[in-house]
Scaffold this motif. Structure first.
Motif, short mmCIF file in Angstrom:
data_model
loop_
_atom_site.label_atom_id
_atom_site.label_comp_id
_atom_site.label_asym_id
_atom_site.label_seq_id
_atom_site.Cartn_x
_atom_site.Cartn_y
_atom_site.Cartn_z
N ALA A 249 0.84 -1.20 0.00
CA ALA A 249 0.00 0.00 0.00
C ALA A 249 0.87 1.25 0.00
CB ALA A 249 -0.91 0.00 1.23
N PRO A 250 0.35 2.37 -0.52
CA PRO A 250 1.13 3.62 -0.54
C PRO A 250 1.67 4.02 0.83
CG PRO A 250 -0.81 3.84 -1.91
CD PRO A 250 -0.93 2.52 -1.22
N ARG A 251 0.87 3.84 1.88
CA ARG A 251 1.31 4.23 3.23
C ARG A 251 2.54 3.42 3.65
NH1 ARG A 251 -1.62 6.43 7.71
NH2 ARG A 251 -0.08 6.99 9.29
N GLN A 252 2.61 2.14 3.26
CA GLN A 252 3.78 1.34 3.57
C GLN A 252 5.02 1.90 2.89
OE1 GLN A 252 1.45 -2.51 2.52
NE2 GLN A 252 3.25 -3.20 3.66
N LEU A 253 4.84 2.36 1.66
CA LEU A 253 5.97 2.89 0.90
C LEU A 253 6.48 4.18 1.51
CD1 LEU A 253 7.43 1.89 -1.62
CD2 LEU A 253 5.97 3.34 -3.00
N LEU A 254 5.58 4.97 2.10
CA LEU A 254 5.95 6.25 2.69
C LEU A 254 6.44 6.11 4.12
CD1 LEU A 254 2.90 8.35 1.44
CD2 LEU A 254 5.21 8.37 0.50
N HIS A 255 6.22 4.95 4.70
CA HIS A 255 6.54 4.75 6.12
C HIS A 255 8.04 4.77 6.37
CE1 HIS A 255 6.28 3.36 10.20
NE2 HIS A 255 6.88 2.22 9.94
N GLY A 256 8.83 4.30 5.41
CA GLY A 256 10.27 4.33 5.56
C GLY A 256 10.87 3.07 6.15
N ARG A 257 10.02 2.10 6.57
CA ARG A 257 10.54 0.86 7.16
C ARG A 257 10.27 -0.35 6.27
NH1 ARG A 257 11.48 0.98 12.59
NH2 ARG A 257 12.49 -1.00 12.13
N LEU A 258 9.88 -0.10 5.04
CA LEU A 258 9.54 -1.21 4.14
C LEU A 258 10.73 -2.13 3.93
CD1 LEU A 258 7.54 -2.59 2.23
CD2 LEU A 258 8.31 -1.04 0.42
N VAL A 259 11.91 -1.57 3.75
CA VAL A 259 13.10 -2.39 3.52
C VAL A 259 13.36 -3.30 4.72
CG1 VAL A 259 15.56 -2.34 3.00
CG2 VAL A 259 14.05 -0.62 2.03
N ASP A 260 13.22 -2.77 5.93
CA ASP A 260 13.42 -3.58 7.14
C ASP A 260 12.40 -4.70 7.21
OD1 ASP A 260 15.51 -1.95 7.89
OD2 ASP A 260 14.26 -0.65 9.14
N ASP A 261 11.14 -4.40 6.82
CA ASP A 261 10.10 -5.43 6.85
C ASP A 261 10.39 -6.53 5.85
OD1 ASP A 261 8.84 -3.92 8.76
OD2 ASP A 261 7.38 -3.02 7.40
N VAL A 262 10.84 -6.16 4.66
CA VAL A 262 11.17 -7.17 3.64
C VAL A 262 12.35 -8.02 4.11
CG1 VAL A 262 12.07 -7.50 1.31
CG2 VAL A 262 10.27 -5.82 1.72
N ARG A 263 13.36 -7.37 4.64
CA ARG A 263 14.54 -8.10 5.12
C ARG A 263 14.14 -9.09 6.22
NH1 ARG A 263 17.22 -4.02 6.57
NH2 ARG A 263 18.51 -3.70 4.71
N ALA A 264 13.27 -8.67 7.14
CA ALA A 264 12.84 -9.54 8.23
C ALA A 264 12.04 -10.73 7.70
CB ALA A 264 12.01 -8.75 9.24
N ALA A 265 11.13 -10.49 6.74
CA ALA A 265 10.32 -11.58 6.18
C ALA A 265 11.20 -12.61 5.49
CB ALA A 265 9.29 -11.01 5.21
N LEU A 266 12.19 -12.16 4.76
CA LEU A 266 13.10 -13.09 4.08
C LEU A 266 13.93 -13.87 5.09
CD1 LEU A 266 14.32 -10.76 1.17
CD2 LEU A 266 12.69 -12.66 1.00
N ALA A 267 14.36 -13.20 6.17
CA ALA A 267 15.18 -13.88 7.17
C ALA A 267 14.37 -14.93 7.93
CB ALA A 267 15.76 -12.84 8.14
#
Length: 493
Positions: A335-353
């Motif tokens: 969602a757009p709000r996720q993209l603007l939140h600034g923590r999307l990269v951390d969330d992706v990294r955590a999901a992959l880990a």
């Protein structure tokens, strides 16, 4: 006071350099009663008096300023919600005694966040001040304009029926529709406006106008509407649903359904798209269109999006282990709000880990419009996602308003073109595939439910296209467990 006085000493009292009062000393005798010492004493007294009066004036001015700050918006100088509600209450009380009706207009600037994110908060503040000035031009001196905070404004029309309120709303739309020149930028804004007319409770009147405003936004923004009772019911339901989102996540009421992604040429399943659903305890299964916008408004979308990423990646790994599948890819909507939140990269990294999924097998799908307005921050986020090895796709490409030159800047691997209005015509798909090849993007058409549409999709096979199966009469997205993602060749659309 001076009757009977035969000797008088008069000394002026100055406050901030201006003569404000006089000190009189009188005596009934004649003679040299007021010599240099008496005059010096009088000057000293008047100096003290002037200082005391200055302190009183300063205190009064301070009290007045504090009172003004308590009832007015500091940015625009407009009334705040407290003063506005008080004015509405007085107007309704007056009309209850003498007849007449008042109207409240509730305005919300459409997509104002895009201005803030793309041009900066200083430009956004100047734009809000400009909006306030134009609103002043649209009403009478006796009417009240307020800023409720953010990009929300309200207008009280002291004496107005529905026809007059609609006229004012139309006038406001015309004034706001003209471009604002802000620090070298020509900025255009539009507003969604709700109108409520009544003679009852002030808070209810404001809430009714607010409900209409949200109804207008739901119909496509940039317009106005007049309250009717059904809207209030819808607003209450909307507010209730919004409040239930965070508890729903804690109670595990959300679930993911998976739609296969297939190679159009062979019908082979290469991945799945994770689709969010809400199994509401009272309303049954809810689709994203019924709650995602509320989740974005409340900010719960951040937590929900984080959960979706982890759950989808884990599910693919589970299928690999239990069904012997390998190399299965998964797509998740962002969602757009996720993209603007600034923590999307951390969330992706955590999901992959957590899941152990290879990064190149995860695709994040964003909408075209989600990128426009916060371009630099969004591109930076997606660049970091790509640096992790994950993929990025634009969903419903062609539905947004972004230019092709802008889209070329995006770190995108794939685009899902929006289905053309005339799906049997190959022209749209050919153009789409040619531009995709030119930019090294893979066009993955999302097909619709008719067999005729499938023929148009097949035209893109030569360009290496993939697609999703969405023949919902035969195969709906489903939640696990099931016998693995598969598709019959004749429905590989």
């Amino acid at each position: 006071m001076l009757s009977g006085a035969r000797s008088v000493l008069c000394a002026p009292i100055h406050v901030e350099g201006k003569p404000t009062a006089c000190l009189y000393v009188v005596h009934g005798q004649v003679g040299r009663l007021f010599g240099p010492e008496e005059q010096q004493l009088a000057a000293f007294v008047t100096t003290l008096a002037g200082a005391a009066l200055a302190n009183v004036s300063e205190r009064k001015a301070l009290v007045e300023e504090l009172r003004r700050q308590a009832t007015h918006d500091s940015l625009t100088g407009l009334a705040n919600r407290q003063l506005f509600t008080d004015r509405v209450a007085h107007a309704l009380t007056r009309h209850a005694r003498h007849g007449g009706r008042a109207a409240v207009l509730f305005l919300d600037l459409d997509d104002f966040k895009i201005v803030n994110d793309s041009l900066g908060h200083s430009v956004g503040d100047l734009l809000l001040a400009g909006v306030a000035e134009r609103l002043r031009l649209c009403v009478r001196p006796e009417d009240t304009i307020a800023r409720f905070g953010g990009d929300e404004f309200a207008v009280l029309l002291e004496e107005a029926d529905e026809q007059e309120a609609v006229r004012v709303a139309s006038r406001i739309a015309d004034h706001l529709g003209r471009p604002f020149s802000v620090e070298g930028h020509d900025v255009r804004v539009h507003a969604s406006t709700g109108i409520a007319i009544g003679d009852d409770d002030p808070e209810e009147l404001i809430a009714n106008a607010d409900a209409v405003m949200y109804s207008v936004k739901g119909r496509g923004k940039a317009g106005f509407g007049v309250f009717h009772p059904a809207m209030r019911t819808a607003a209450v339901e909307r507010s209730t649903l919004k409040a239930q989102l965070e508890p729903a996540l804690a109670r595990q009421e959300f679930e993911l359904h998976y739609q296969p992604v297939v190679e159009l040429a062979t019908g082979a399943v290469v991945g799945v798209e994770a689709l969010l659903r809400w199994q509401h305890p009272d309303r049954g299964m809810l689709w994203p269109s019924e709650f995602i916008a509320l989740a974005e408004e409340s900010g719960v979308i951040i937590s929900i999006g984080r959960w979706v990423l982890v759950r989808a990646c884990l599910q693919v790994r589970t299928w690999e282990a239990e069904l012997g599948l390998s190399g299965l890819e998964v797509s998740c909507n962002v969602a757009p709000r996720q993209l603007l939140h600034g923590r999307l990269v951390d969330d992706v990294r955590a999901a992959l880990a957590v899941s152990g999924l290879a990064p190149e097998r995860l695709t994040l799908e964003i909408t075209e419009n989600a990128m426009v307005g916060d371009s630099e921050a969004a591109i930076a986020q997606l660049d970091q996602v790509k640096a992790l090895g994950a993929r990025v796709a634009i969903d419903d490409f062609g539905m947004g308003s972004s230019s092709l030159n802008y889209l070329r800047r995006l770190p995108v691997d794939t685009r899902w073109p929006a289905w053309p209005r005339r799906p049997t015509s190959p022209c749209s798909w050919r153009r789409s595939c040619r531009s995709a090849a030119r930019w090294a993007w893979a066009p993955w058409p999302k097909a619709s439910s008719t067999r005729s549409n499938r023929g148009a999709c097949w035209l893109s096979v030569a360009n290496g296209a993939r697609g999703t199966t969405s023949r919902r009469r035969r195969r709906r997205p489903r939640s696990p467990p099931f016998s693995g993602p598969r598709v019959r060749p004749d429905v590989a659309t």
